[in-house]
Write an enzyme that holds these catalytic residues in place. Structure first.
Site, PDB file in Angstrom:
ATOM      1  N   SER A   1      -8.072  11.195   0.943  1.00 36.02           N
ATOM      2  CA  SER A   1      -7.281  11.151   2.169  1.00 36.02           C
ATOM      3  C   SER A   1      -7.689  12.353   3.016  1.00 36.02           C
ATOM      4  O   SER A   1      -8.261  13.318   2.508  1.00 36.02           O
ATOM      5  CB  SER A   1      -5.781  11.198   1.863  1.00 36.02           C
TER       6      SER A   1
ATOM      7  N   ASN B   1       0.806  -1.222   0.000  1.00 37.72           N
ATOM      8  CA  ASN B   1       0.000   0.000   0.000  1.00 37.72           C
ATOM      9  C   ASN B   1       0.836   1.268   0.000  1.00 37.72           C
ATOM     10  O   ASN B   1       0.324   2.365   0.233  1.00 37.72           O
ATOM     11  CB  ASN B   1      -0.948   0.010   1.206  1.00 37.72           C
ATOM     12  N   HIS B   2       2.129   1.140  -0.264  1.00 41.48           N
ATOM     13  CA  HIS B   2       2.997   2.309  -0.302  1.00 41.48           C
ATOM     14  C   HIS B   2       2.847   3.056  -1.634  1.00 41.48           C
ATOM     15  O   HIS B   2       2.638   2.437  -2.671  1.00 41.48           O
ATOM     16  CB  HIS B   2       4.454   1.903  -0.084  1.00 41.48           C
TER      17      HIS B   2
ATOM     18  N   HIS C   1      -4.759   5.162  11.256  1.00 35.34           N
ATOM     19  CA  HIS C   1      -3.687   5.548  10.330  1.00 35.34           C
ATOM     20  C   HIS C   1      -4.094   5.486   8.870  1.00 35.34           C
ATOM     21  O   HIS C   1      -3.317   5.856   7.988  1.00 35.34           O
ATOM     22  CB  HIS C   1      -2.466   4.660  10.554  1.00 35.34           C
TER      23      HIS C   1
END
Length: 457
Positions: free
Chosen positions: A360, A182-183, A378
């Site tokens: 986000s 997921n980076h 997070h």
């Protein structure tokens, strides 16, 4: 159980919650000696190695335990946000594509990738681990102002390279790489502002371009966790802790092995801070290449850098504790002395990335956040394993979930496990803590172009 377990889910998340394994993991954590009540499950909760992702466990600083698995494999996986003064309307799809490709040419992605700066990494490796981002800035990779807006100033004290295995050091040639899973590096825009006064302090304006960087300590941190999880598991019988799951193996904080792990973990924390800092320098260089001029002309200031997957000594209500945050983010309230001076009046920005097709959030701590050990969720949190996502989500469904978001990298098929459908609804996840006042929404970001690495880190 020696502590209560508290889990935060709103009605919608609760109705879809099927993570029985993560509940058992929280119960296991609440059964460890020295644990402080309660153990927390965040809205993005899902099962992981040892402590679930979205788990927070506090231990008595003197009598408690430390667990490598309760920190996780990707030590200091974290997020940083860069802001710009560029209006998104001035960014055509061509410019976006050129920019994300330029970034990809500088920042290797994917599993096992090595840095373009291998020689420089070898020359100063221990200094990155001990001195962190301040040393990297001395070398010219960043601005001095960056140090004011990184958690812990980009360097947590207590790192000791002597605590590392040879294999961990060998896996350390990955600075300035994002890895896989997921980076990502994401070019987006400020889509909505909920608190104009705070957003102004953070330098966020509706319609302007932003850059999110999400990555951690790569194979280096993974090896640190692997080494010490094994060592802690082997010590379990003599400590009377052999009944605990192997992923939650733990030793006394004050033991030689506990101290050694904390020293090695701190090396990985500083490594990850340096990783995101080096990537920031590469991104600023990419803006110069594609848009011309100097990077300062486009602002590209660091708004903030937050860490996940850490164990830190902190004091809350005059009680010193070691707080394990596994897939959770520290959120310091307004007035807290550890906030950067420029953010002290409101509390520092907390960055909560969603999926590459949704949104986000930028939030901040609200009232009563000390009840959660100054912690919030997070990210969005998975609802499907990577294997399940690859089997059940089609390329057409992925494209539908992405809309107009540009993906730079390999074929769409390579990213099925990262499809928006594999994650919880980020709006609902953020609203869960916001509704009860533990967090406050500041702004919402919308993705425009994403660079991701193939495969799981």
């Amino acid at each position: 159980m020696k502590a209560e377990v508290l889990i935060f889910l709103n009605k919608q998340l609760y109705s879809n919650f099927t993570e029985d394994a993560s509940l058992q993991q929280l119960v296991d954590a609440a059964s460890l000696p020295g644990v402080i009540s309660p153990v927390i499950g965040m809205p993005d909760l899902h099962s992981g190695f040892g402590l679930p992702i979205g788990g927070v466990m506090a231990m008595e600083a003197e009598e408690g335990l430390v667990s490598a698995g309760a920190v996780g494999m990707d030590i200091n996986c974290g997020v940083r946000l860069l802001r710009t003064n560029i209006d998104a309307e001035d960014f055509s799809p061509v410019i976006l594509t050129d920019l994300i490709k330029a970034i990809g040419n500088r920042v290797p992605s994917g599993i096992g990738t090595k840095s373009r700066h291998a020689k420089l990494i070898k020359t100063h490796f221990e200094k990155y681990l001990v001195q962190g981002v301040p040393f990297l800035v001395e070398l010219g990779f960043g601005r001095k102002a960056d140090l004011d807006t990184i958690e812990d100033g980009g360097c947590l004290p207590g790192a000791d390279p002597q605590a590392l295995s040879r294999k961990a050091i060998e896996r350390g040639l990955q600075l300035s790489t994002i890895g896989g899973g997921n980076h990502f590096i994401e070019i987006g825009l400020v889509d909505q502002v909920y608190d104009s006064a705070v957003a102004a302090v953070y330098g966020l304006k509706v319609g302007t371009i932003t850059v999110l960087i999400h990555t951690g300590s790569r194979g280096f941190g993974h090896q640190v966790c692997t080494d010490f999880s094994t060592a802690m598991r082997l010590r379990a019988p003599e400590l009377g802790l052999e009944k605990q799951p192997s992923g939650l193996a733990a030793v006394p904080i004050k033991s030689a092995l506990g101290k050694k792990y904390l020293s090695a973990m701190t090396c990985a924390i500083n490594f990850a801070f340096c990783n995101r800092q080096w990537i920031t320098a590469d991104i600023r260089e990419s803006f110069r290449q594609v848009l011309g001029g100097k990077d300062e002309e486009y602002d590209l200031s660091l708004v903030y850098d937050v860490a996940h997957n850490t164990a830190k000594f902190e004091e809350i209500a005059q009680r010193k504790m070691l707080i394990h945050r596994k897939g959770a983010t520290r959120a310091l309230p307004a007035g807290h002395i550890l906030n950067p001076p420029i953010y002290r009046s409101y509390g520092h920005p907390v960055l909560v990335p969603g999926t590459m097709g949704t949104a986000s959030y930028i939030i901040r701590a609200g009232k009563g956040i000390e009840k959660l050990y100054h912690s919030v969720n997070h990210g969005a949190g998975r609802v499907m394993s990577r294997t399940a996502a690859k089997k059940s989500i089609t390329v057409d469904q992925l494209k539908s979930g992405l809309g107009r978001v540009i993906i730079s990298g390999r074929s769409y098929k390579a990213y099925l496990d990262e499809a928006p459908q594999a994650y919880k609804n980020i709006d609902q996840v953020v609203e869960t803590l916001a509704e009860i006042g533990f967090s406050r929404k500041v702004a919402r970001l919308k993705p425009l172009a994403v660079l991701k690495g193939e495969g799981s880190d």
